[in-house]
Write an enzyme that holds these catalytic residues in place. Structure first.
Site, mmCIF file in Angstrom:
data_model
loop_
_atom_site.group_PDB
_atom_site.id
_atom_site.type_symbol
_atom_site.label_atom_id
_atom_site.label_comp_id
_atom_site.label_asym_id
_atom_site.label_seq_id
_atom_site.Cartn_x
_atom_site.Cartn_y
_atom_site.Cartn_z
ATOM 1 N N ASP A 76 0.856 -1.178 0.000
ATOM 2 C CA ASP A 76 0.000 0.000 0.000
ATOM 3 C C ASP A 76 0.897 1.234 0.000
ATOM 4 O O ASP A 76 2.014 1.191 0.523
ATOM 5 C CB ASP A 76 -0.896 0.005 1.245
ATOM 6 N N TYR A 112 -11.924 8.382 -12.966
ATOM 7 C CA TYR A 112 -12.090 7.078 -12.322
ATOM 8 C C TYR A 112 -12.844 6.111 -13.233
ATOM 9 O O TYR A 112 -12.432 4.968 -13.440
ATOM 10 C CB TYR A 112 -12.840 7.263 -11.004
ATOM 11 N N LYS A 166 -11.321 2.589 -14.878
ATOM 12 C CA LYS A 166 -11.897 1.276 -14.624
ATOM 13 C C LYS A 166 -12.315 0.590 -15.927
ATOM 14 O O LYS A 166 -12.137 -0.635 -16.083
ATOM 15 C CB LYS A 166 -13.077 1.391 -13.668
#
Length: 281
Positions: A50, A167, A171
């Site tokens: 992360d 976004y 995707k």
């Protein structure tokens, strides 16, 4: 952690030096962490990475520590970070069986207000990160007899949800990229699929609702099952796709959204069921 300790309602399988290894990006919290828990419950060793390095280390501790989980800092938009993670996996485990590309973020803004820098950053984390990790993991995954990549997409890839153009675009591109490499890499035994979550109540989701940027109750009205998804429900789909039970599945996107995408209503509670048929057919 004892080998038979319950995780997520399941009994953890024995984990040892021969156990499969899963790499999870964006694994410090939310869907990523829930999936790490599910993999551990199925007998995997996990590498949680992360951009929040402290969060990744804490997640690894929660999963059982050194014998089961490794936490590392990684910005998936940085080639050196990605290379370091994969080299560590080669050195420490000598294998990689599953890659979950989950790292990402959102930029809630009208398209006319999105800066070039913001657009490029978000695309580079979502799509670029998926590309970099997949490319870097190729050699390890093709040596596995169960090599699999699962990429996290979104219902936004298929709907024109406003205020999230970067976004949504990222995707949709991830789904296309996944189909491309599924075809390229099938001959060497690597399967590639996507999971597209619907509205899921993660830590990030809660923050959006609490800020007033979205109305959770309104969203629930749009979901036929009448509730938000849970991170562990997304995790179950990921683990299934990565498992030998899905050995003939590649290039697919599994939607986990409580029926949202297939709902023909225009929204809310305005759907009226047709009257039942009377008499014979």
């Amino acid at each position: 952690m004892e080998a038979n300790e319950a995780i997520g309602g399941k009994m953890e399988q024995e984990i040892g030096s021969e156990s499969p290894v899963a790499l999870i990006t964006g694994g410090a919290r939310g869907i990523g962490f829930a999936t790490a828990e599910a993999f551990v419950a199925c007998g995997y060793r996990v590498v949680v990475v992360d951009v929040d390095g402290a969060g990744a280390l804490a997640a690894a501790d929660r999963l059982g520590g050194d014998a089961i989980a490794l936490g590392m800092t990684c910005d998936v938009s940085d080639d050196d970070d990605v290379d370091t993670v994969l080299e560590t996996i080669r050195t420490r485990f000598g294998q990689l069986d599953t890659l979950l590309n989950n790292a990402g973020g959102t930029d809630l803004a009208r398209t006319q207000d999105v800066t070039t820098t913001s657009w490029a950053r978000l695309i580079d984390v979502h799509l670029g990160g998926t590309f970099r990790m997949s490319r870097g993991a190729f050699d390890l995954l093709r040596r596995s007899d169960r090599g699999s990549i699962v990429n996290i997409s979104s219902i936004n890839a298929q709907r024109g949800i406003p205020g999230r153009s970067s976004y949504n675009s990222a995707k949709a591109a991830i789904e296309s990229f996944s189909r491309s490499i599924a075809v390229e890499w099938a001959p060497v035994g690597i399967r590639v699929n996507c999971v597209a979550p619907g509205f899921t109540l993660t830590e990030g989701g809660r923050a959006i609702y609490e800020s007033g940027a979205a109305d959770m109750n309104r969203r629930i009205e749009l979901i036929p099952m009448g509730r938000m998804g849970r991170p562990e429900e997304i995790a179950e789909a990921v683990v299934w796709l990565a498992s030998p039970k899905a050995s003939y599945v590649t290039g697919q996107t599994i939607v986990v959204d409580g029926g949202y995408l297939v709902d023909g209503r225009t929204g809310g509670d305005d759907w009226v069921l047709p009257a039942p048929l009377v008499g014979g057919a």
